[in-house]
Design an enzyme around this catalytic site. Structure first.
Site, short mmCIF file in Angstrom:
data_model
loop_
_atom_site.label_atom_id
_atom_site.label_comp_id
_atom_site.label_asym_id
_atom_site.label_seq_id
_atom_site.Cartn_x
_atom_site.Cartn_y
_atom_site.Cartn_z
N GLN A 53 0.82 -1.21 0.00
CA GLN A 53 0.00 0.00 0.00
C GLN A 53 0.85 1.26 0.00
OE1 GLN A 53 -1.03 -0.64 4.63
NE2 GLN A 53 -2.57 0.42 3.46
N GLY A 54 2.17 1.08 0.22
CA GLY A 54 3.03 2.26 0.23
C GLY A 54 2.60 3.16 1.34
N CYS A 55 2.40 4.41 1.06
CA CYS A 55 2.18 5.30 2.17
C CYS A 55 1.25 6.41 1.84
CB CYS A 55 3.47 5.89 2.60
SG CYS A 55 4.77 4.80 2.24
N VAL A 56 1.26 7.37 2.76
CA VAL A 56 0.27 8.40 2.74
C VAL A 56 0.88 9.77 2.55
CG1 VAL A 56 -1.79 8.99 3.89
CG2 VAL A 56 -0.53 7.01 4.59
N MET B 80 9.57 6.43 2.89
CA MET B 80 8.29 6.78 3.48
C MET B 80 8.03 5.81 4.64
SD MET B 80 7.28 9.35 1.75
CE MET B 80 5.55 9.57 2.14
#
Lengths: 105, 409
Positions: free
Chosen positions: A102-105, B157
């Site tokens: 989902q990776g990130c925000v 990230m």
């Protein structure tokens, strides 16, 4: 949802080529996906990553990050890039039959 | 007397101290907050320091001024949390027991996680602006810089305030233009993300801003090390990027205390229930702000929205009621875009930033995902809102949950 037959199994994918049903995954499917990704024959080094990712996914419910594969799975990040060039987290998740990280925000 | 202990008196911890003090009976509850630093920083202001818009004095106030007198404040670092024993050990060996614990221990930059980053080039031609020291050092450097290759890179990230790197780039473009040396500065944004931002629609719009402002974008670049002797970034797959000035967003991690206490993930963020803010492991521990492992932005607005949900859930928990799954990942961020203008984005776990008007549908006064002067003024006024309303836990005219009204798909 695209469906493809791989190694004799009907496998569901999303639009970006990630499997949507981890239960359809087999070692043969992984090998076939690795070839599609240009990785070729999977070695012990690849399997160590894939096995860690699948086990971690069962526990956490999401594909592990590069940092997690390094810190918890014990695979140096540099090696990970050699095994799965260009975006190892995504590529390895794809071959391990997990959804898109989902990776990130 | 029951005890509630808050660790961390940053944005999230301070808001919670105020809300708990307003909502709990002081004869039944003792509220204690612990922090090792005396000074509260207005962190959104760090961005403006390198460009001489704010000075250090513009972003600091004593923490004490924002903690209600009914709350006991202890100035100390914490040795370890022992959640199995419901107690916390301070570095001077004092023991604090609790009935409930709120972790608001935040996140911090860890440049030492990247080989070569915090070495010979550190604060010489490699800077960060996530600490007041770094922002001030960068201001001193920029004052005399004659131009060259400016590279801004995000190491990995998640990071605190994911829009800050973009704002820095937009302000840099404006600042060098004002100084009359924009033609001598080559600006490049290097990010591990596939585009300018984490969410597709905003990434596209913000990406077009980069183009318009003549800022190069190198996406999907994972910095492996910094060769500071030769001034270049080296990615894990051996791609090199040269710089004269590197502004870096180092790895962000949760507090070392979380690691010492065995309560975090591989980045020292605390596994937290995504909608209730309860710790996944301990029933009497809640987590708020940057300290959580949630897939929401690490930002003050998020801490503010979480505080509303946490307060409600805390009151329910002490009354034996089930927790509400009310936190939706809501974030609301002004994005300074240079030349006296700004953008605003409003989003949550499920809905990406969309264009529209905010907070009043069709009216505004703020415009979502569009560049306006009003948005810039909103950003500048926000410092007053932060010190006078937000930290004190006052009601703001924005709901904790994101609202679709005024947004356009």
């Amino acid at each position: 949802m695209p469906v493809k037959e791989i190694a004799g199994i009907q496998v569901d994918f999303d639009d970006e080529g990630f499997m949507t049903n981890p239960d359809q995954w087999t070692k043969e499917v992984a090998q076939a996906l690795a070839k599609e990704e240009g990785i070729g024959e999977l070695t012990d080094g690849h399997w160590k990553v894939i096995d860690f990712m699948r086990n971690d996914f069962k526990e956490k419910g999401q594909p592990p990050t590069i940092r997690r594969i390094n810190k918890v799975g014990g695979v140096p990040t540099k090696d990970l890039y050699t095994l799965f060039p260009k975006g190892p987290a995504k590529k390895a998740a794809k071959i391990a039959g997990l959804g898109k990280p989902q990776g990130c925000v | 007397m029951k005890k509630i202990l808050i660790l961390g008196a940053g944005t999230a911890g301070t808001i919670m101290a105020n809300k708990l003090s307003q909502n709990l009976n002081h004869e039944e509850w003792q509220i204690t907050i612990v922090d090792k630093h005396e000074t509260h920083y207005y962190q959104p202001g760090f961005l403006f320091i390198p460009f001489d818009i704010y000075s250090r004095n513009d972003v600091v106030k004593p923490k004490r001024d924002y903690i209600p007198t009914s709350v006991e404040m202890i100035l100390s670092s914490v040795e370890v949390i022992e959640p199995e024993n419901n107690r916390v050990k301070l570095t001077d060996n004092r023991i604090l027991g609790y009935d409930y614990l709120i972790l608001a221990t935040g996140s911090q930059i860890k440049p030492e996680e990247t080989v070569g980053l915090k070495e010979g080039g550190w604060y010489k031609n490699i800077f960060e602006f996530y600490t007041p020291e770094g922002a001030v050092e960068l201001q001193k450097f920029l004052k005399h810089w004659q131009g060259g290759r400016l590279v801004l890179n995000i190491i990995e990230m998640p990071i605190k305030c994911p829009v800050a790197p973009l704002e820095f780039l937009f302000l840099a473009d404006w600042w060098f233009t004002e100084k009359g040396i924009r033609d001598k500065v080559d600006i490049t944004f290097v990010t591990p993300l596939p585009g300018a931002f984490t969410k597709p629609r905003a990434a596209q719009i913000l990406g077009s801003f980069l183009e318009k402002k003549n800022i190069n974008l190198v996406a999907e670049y994972n910095t492996g090390s910094v060769d500071w002797e030769n001034n270049k970034l080296v990615s894990f797959d051996e791609q090199e990027i040269e710089y004269d000035l590197l502004v870096t967003i180092p790895t962000n991690m949760g507090s070392d205390l979380i690691e010492r206490s065995g309560m975090g993930d591989e980045l020292n963020f605390v596994p937290t229930h995504k909608h209730t803010l309860q710790s996944k492991k301990y029933e009497n521990v809640f987590v708020i702000g940057d300290a959580t492992d949630l897939p929401s932005s690490k930002a003050g607005s998020v801490a503010h929205f979480q505080a509303d949900v946490l307060m409600e859930n805390f009151l329910r928990h002490i009354d034996g009621l089930p927790l509400l799954e009310d936190f939706d990942g809501h974030a609301n961020c002004f994005i300074e875009s240079g030349f006296g203008k700004g953008l605003l984005i409003d989003f949550n776990y499920d809905v990406e930033p969309l264009p529209g008007k905010f907070p009043l549908p069709g009216v505004g006064p703020f415009s979502l995902l569009q560049e306006t002067k009003m948005n810039h003024w909103g950003k500048m006024m926000f410092r007053w809102v932060y010190w006078n309303l937000l930290l004190k836990g006052s009601e703001l005219p924005i709901e904790a949950q994101m609202n679709m009204a005024g947004k356009m798909r």
